[in-house]
Design a protein around this motif. Structure first.
Motif, mmCIF file in Angstrom:
data_model
loop_
_atom_site.group_PDB
_atom_site.id
_atom_site.type_symbol
_atom_site.label_atom_id
_atom_site.label_comp_id
_atom_site.label_asym_id
_atom_site.label_seq_id
_atom_site.Cartn_x
_atom_site.Cartn_y
_atom_site.Cartn_z
ATOM 1 N N TRP A 17 0.773 -17.312 22.507
ATOM 2 C CA TRP A 17 -0.523 -16.705 22.816
ATOM 3 C C TRP A 17 -0.375 -15.529 23.774
ATOM 4 N N SER A 18 0.609 -15.606 24.674
ATOM 5 C CA SER A 18 0.815 -14.503 25.610
ATOM 6 C C SER A 18 1.137 -13.204 24.889
ATOM 7 N N ALA A 19 1.770 -13.307 23.712
ATOM 8 C CA ALA A 19 2.102 -12.111 22.935
ATOM 9 C C ALA A 19 1.004 -11.751 21.944
ATOM 10 N N ARG A 20 0.247 -12.747 21.487
ATOM 11 C CA ARG A 20 -0.741 -12.518 20.428
ATOM 12 C C ARG A 20 -2.143 -12.241 20.965
ATOM 13 N N SER A 21 -2.398 -12.518 22.241
ATOM 14 C CA SER A 21 -3.762 -12.392 22.759
ATOM 15 C C SER A 21 -4.272 -10.950 22.685
ATOM 16 N N ARG A 22 -3.384 -9.975 22.878
ATOM 17 C CA ARG A 22 -3.830 -8.577 22.796
ATOM 18 C C ARG A 22 -4.278 -8.233 21.386
ATOM 19 N N ARG A 23 -3.567 -8.724 20.381
ATOM 20 C CA ARG A 23 -3.982 -8.484 18.996
ATOM 21 C C ARG A 23 -5.322 -9.152 18.710
ATOM 22 N N TYR A 24 -5.497 -10.344 19.266
ATOM 23 C CA TYR A 24 -6.755 -11.065 19.056
ATOM 24 C C TYR A 24 -7.913 -10.288 19.680
ATOM 25 N N ARG A 25 -7.728 -9.799 20.908
ATOM 26 C CA ARG A 25 -8.775 -9.012 21.561
ATOM 27 C C ARG A 25 -9.070 -7.746 20.776
ATOM 28 N N ALA A 26 -8.028 -7.104 20.275
ATOM 29 C CA ALA A 26 -8.243 -5.892 19.483
ATOM 30 C C ALA A 26 -9.028 -6.196 18.214
ATOM 31 N N LEU A 27 -8.717 -7.326 17.587
ATOM 32 C CA LEU A 27 -9.401 -7.689 16.350
ATOM 33 C C LEU A 27 -10.883 -7.953 16.589
ATOM 34 N N ILE A 28 -11.220 -8.725 17.645
ATOM 35 C CA ILE A 28 -12.635 -9.015 17.864
ATOM 36 C C ILE A 28 -13.378 -7.783 18.386
ATOM 37 N N THR A 29 -12.665 -6.867 19.043
ATOM 38 C CA THR A 29 -13.306 -5.606 19.420
ATOM 39 C C THR A 29 -13.703 -4.831 18.176
ATOM 40 N N LEU A 147 1.194 -22.278 16.229
ATOM 41 C CA LEU A 147 1.269 -20.848 16.532
ATOM 42 C C LEU A 147 0.200 -20.478 17.564
ATOM 43 N N ASP A 148 0.402 -19.329 18.210
ATOM 44 C CA ASP A 148 -0.558 -18.789 19.177
ATOM 45 C C ASP A 148 -0.880 -19.786 20.283
ATOM 46 N N MET A 149 0.129 -20.463 20.779
ATOM 47 C CA MET A 149 -0.049 -21.480 21.806
ATOM 48 C C MET A 149 0.468 -20.989 23.154
ATOM 49 N N GLN A 150 -0.028 -21.594 24.222
ATOM 50 C CA GLN A 150 0.506 -21.375 25.560
ATOM 51 C C GLN A 150 1.406 -22.561 25.911
ATOM 52 N N ARG A 151 2.672 -22.264 26.190
ATOM 53 C CA ARG A 151 3.590 -23.329 26.570
ATOM 54 C C ARG A 151 3.159 -23.854 27.932
ATOM 55 N N THR A 152 2.919 -25.153 27.994
ATOM 56 C CA THR A 152 2.239 -25.749 29.142
ATOM 57 C C THR A 152 3.079 -26.859 29.756
ATOM 58 N N LEU A 153 3.150 -26.862 31.076
ATOM 59 C CA LEU A 153 3.806 -27.922 31.829
ATOM 60 C C LEU A 153 2.736 -28.635 32.644
ATOM 61 N N VAL A 154 2.702 -29.956 32.554
ATOM 62 C CA VAL A 154 1.728 -30.749 33.301
ATOM 63 C C VAL A 154 2.451 -31.457 34.432
ATOM 64 N N THR A 155 1.937 -31.311 35.651
ATOM 65 C CA THR A 155 2.558 -31.928 36.815
ATOM 66 C C THR A 155 1.531 -32.731 37.583
ATOM 67 N N GLY A 156 1.990 -33.810 38.212
ATOM 68 C CA GLY A 156 1.088 -34.683 38.960
ATOM 69 C C GLY A 156 1.589 -36.111 38.932
ATOM 70 N N SER A 157 0.708 -37.041 39.246
ATOM 71 C CA SER A 157 1.080 -38.450 39.214
ATOM 72 C C SER A 157 1.294 -38.895 37.774
ATOM 73 N N VAL A 158 1.941 -40.045 37.602
ATOM 74 C CA VAL A 158 2.232 -40.546 36.259
ATOM 75 C C VAL A 158 0.951 -40.705 35.453
ATOM 76 N N ALA A 159 -0.055 -41.346 36.048
ATOM 77 C CA ALA A 159 -1.289 -41.647 35.316
ATOM 78 C C ALA A 159 -2.063 -40.378 34.978
ATOM 79 N N SER A 160 -2.275 -39.495 35.985
ATOM 80 C CA SER A 160 -3.102 -38.306 35.747
ATOM 81 C C SER A 160 -2.410 -37.309 34.822
ATOM 82 N N ALA A 161 -1.104 -37.107 34.987
ATOM 83 C CA ALA A 161 -0.371 -36.173 34.133
ATOM 84 C C ALA A 161 -0.304 -36.676 32.703
ATOM 85 N N SER A 162 -0.118 -37.980 32.533
ATOM 86 C CA SER A 162 -0.058 -38.548 31.184
ATOM 87 C C SER A 162 -1.394 -38.418 30.482
ATOM 88 N N ARG A 163 -2.486 -38.708 31.219
ATOM 89 C CA ARG A 163 -3.815 -38.609 30.622
ATOM 90 C C ARG A 163 -4.128 -37.171 30.224
#
Length: 474
Positions: A17-29, A147-163
């Motif tokens: 998404w970091s690479a594709r977001s500009r194309r998406y903005r251009a398209l909806i413009t 496709l068009d995803m943001q690679r995400t890392l979740v950090t925190g306690s076991v319960a909250s991060a898992s949820r």
């Protein structure tokens, strides 16, 4: 659980998404400009003919409309692809265009055609929203394929991060590709998900660099204060975004307001909806319901006659239901069952597909053949528009329960009675009778706490789709 190899696929980066977001903005413009230009041309050409003046005004509309949408933050990456804020920005941009036309006309003593403000701008806004919806569905389709995803890392306690990781992985259309977790200890295992533990919380910045993470979501209360501040500094150097997920249950963003008090920011949670929002909801009900009644009155008349001719008994079924704050009212439906259905219910209780609160049967023998068709497409609910006009119900809200159901409610479930029951609601567009009681309650409580006019309009739109492609109705 084994640690995956670091992310080093440059060919895959182009699909993030970091690479594709500009194309998406251009398209909806482009789609916004196209909507405004086409509507302007459609209104001007019949009046002016093929004339350079018509072309210039159409071009001006194609430029002015996207500019006003941009001022309304309609092209911010964080608003694109999910939620109603994107469409609200388009509507705000359309309103700004209408206001700009009025101001210019007043300033230069001009007399622009009223059709420009009262027909042209609403049409352009609606067309722009429609085109954005098509583009959004295409984006969601791509995200379902990774496709068009943001690679995400979740950090925190076991319960909250898992949820949090479980919820994000289940909603791929939101665009978060959870690559793993960082827990208080790298040896901790996540009990609710199969995602790998990539390190401890102290390793977050290094994990971001190793796995090309775009977003770090901090959950729970393991990190706070100075620790959260230092993590932000580290992520700034690593080029990743930091999102803090507060430990609040089912609180939507419109209810959160940052209240500054000197150097101490406070997060205010809206407890009760403001009066202006309640007035807007009532106005929407009384504006839309009469139009729908007029449109469907012949349909209801034909269906009522069909009910009378196919099975003995009245065409309509009346039932006492519980409304807002526990007040009872008479709810109307087209009859879909045989007249002795209530007497036969006790004998069928053991065959219920629901639970101790709701009675549901996928193959209920009390339902008539015509009733199955009516229920499948929710046509039996149309007479409840009369309840909306009377003020007993709203177009959108939790379904009105029976008094026997309310009698066995747990304490927290009574919260769903704080809003008017609706003709449709969140659980109707999220699975209908296929949902279990726990999930239905969760969705109703989410609506009761977070409802807004924008959410209502989105639910009405999804209801129309659910009726066309019925699932979970029986």
């Amino acid at each position: 659980m084994s640690r995956p190899t670091p992310y080093n696929g440059p060919g895959q980066r182009a699909h993030r998404w970091s690479a594709r977001s500009r194309r998406y903005r251009a398209l909806i413009t482009v789609t916004d400009a196209l909507a405004a230009g086409l509507v302007a041309a459609a209104l001007l050409l019949p009046r002016l003919g093929v004339d350079p003046v018509a072309f210039r005004w159409s071009l001006l509309a194609a430029v002015a409309f996207p500019l006003c949408v941009a001022v309304a933050r309609g092209y911010e990456t964080k608003r694109l692809g999910v939620g109603v804020e994107e469409f609200q920005s388009v509507v705000a941009g359309g309103a700004a265009v209408a206001g700009l036309v009025v101001i210019l006309a007043f300033s230069f003593n001009a007399d622009p055609p009223r059709v420009t403000v009262f027909i042209g701008v609403p049409l352009a806004t609606a067309l722009a929203c429609g085109l954005r919806y098509v583009v959004r569905k295409r984006l969601h389709h791509r995200r379902e394929h990774g496709l068009d995803m943001q690679r995400t890392l979740v950090t925190g306690s076991v319960a909250s991060a898992s949820r949090a990781s479980y919820d994000l992985s289940a909603a791929a259309y939101e665009g978060y590709e959870v690559v793993g977790l960082c827990l208080p200890s790298a040896e901790d295992e996540a009990p609710l998900t199969d995602l790998p533990v990539l390190g401890g919380i102290a390793d977050t910045a290094q994990v971001v660099a190793d796995f090309a993470v775009d977003v770090v979501i901090v959950t729970g209360s393991v990190l706070s204060g100075d620790g959260l501040r230092r993590l932000g500094w580290a992520l700034d150097r690593a080029g990743a975004e930091m999102v803090v997920m507060p430990d609040l249950v089912e609180v939507a963003s419109p209810r959160l307001t940052l209240r500054p008090t000197g150097s101490l920011p406070l997060l205010e949670v809206e407890i009760a909806p403001p009066r202006r929002r309640m007035v807007a909801k009532a106005a929407m009900d009384y504006a839309i319901a009469p139009l729908v009644v007029l449109a469907f009155l012949p349909v209801v008349a034909v269906l009522a006659l069909a009910v009378r001719l196919t099975t003995p008994g009245p065409a309509f079924y009346r039932n006492t239901r519980v409304g807002v704050d526990g007040r009872t009212f008479t709810m109307w439906k087209l009859r879909t069952m045989y007249v002795d259905a209530d007497q036969r219910r006790a004998a069928l209780a053991a065959s219920s597909d629901g639970n101790g609160v709701l009675f549901k049967m996928r193959d209920d023998p009390r339902v008539t053949p015509l009733g199955r068709l009516l229920r499948r497409y929710s046509l039996d609910e149309l007479p409840q528009l009369w309840n909306v006009l009377r003020g007993d119900m709203s177009l959108v809200g939790p379904r009105p329960p029976l008094t026997s159901e309310v009698d066995v409610y747990e304490d927290r479930v009574h919260r769903r009675l704080r809003v008017k029951p609706g003709l449709t609601g969140l659980w109707q567009v999220s699975g209908r009778s296929d949902l279990d009681w726990t999930e239905s309650v969760r969705l109703d409580l989410r609506y009761a706490d977070n409802w807004s006019v924008g959410m209502d309009l989105m639910i009405l739109w999804k209801t129309a789709r659910a009726i066309v492609r019925p699932s979970g109705a029986y």
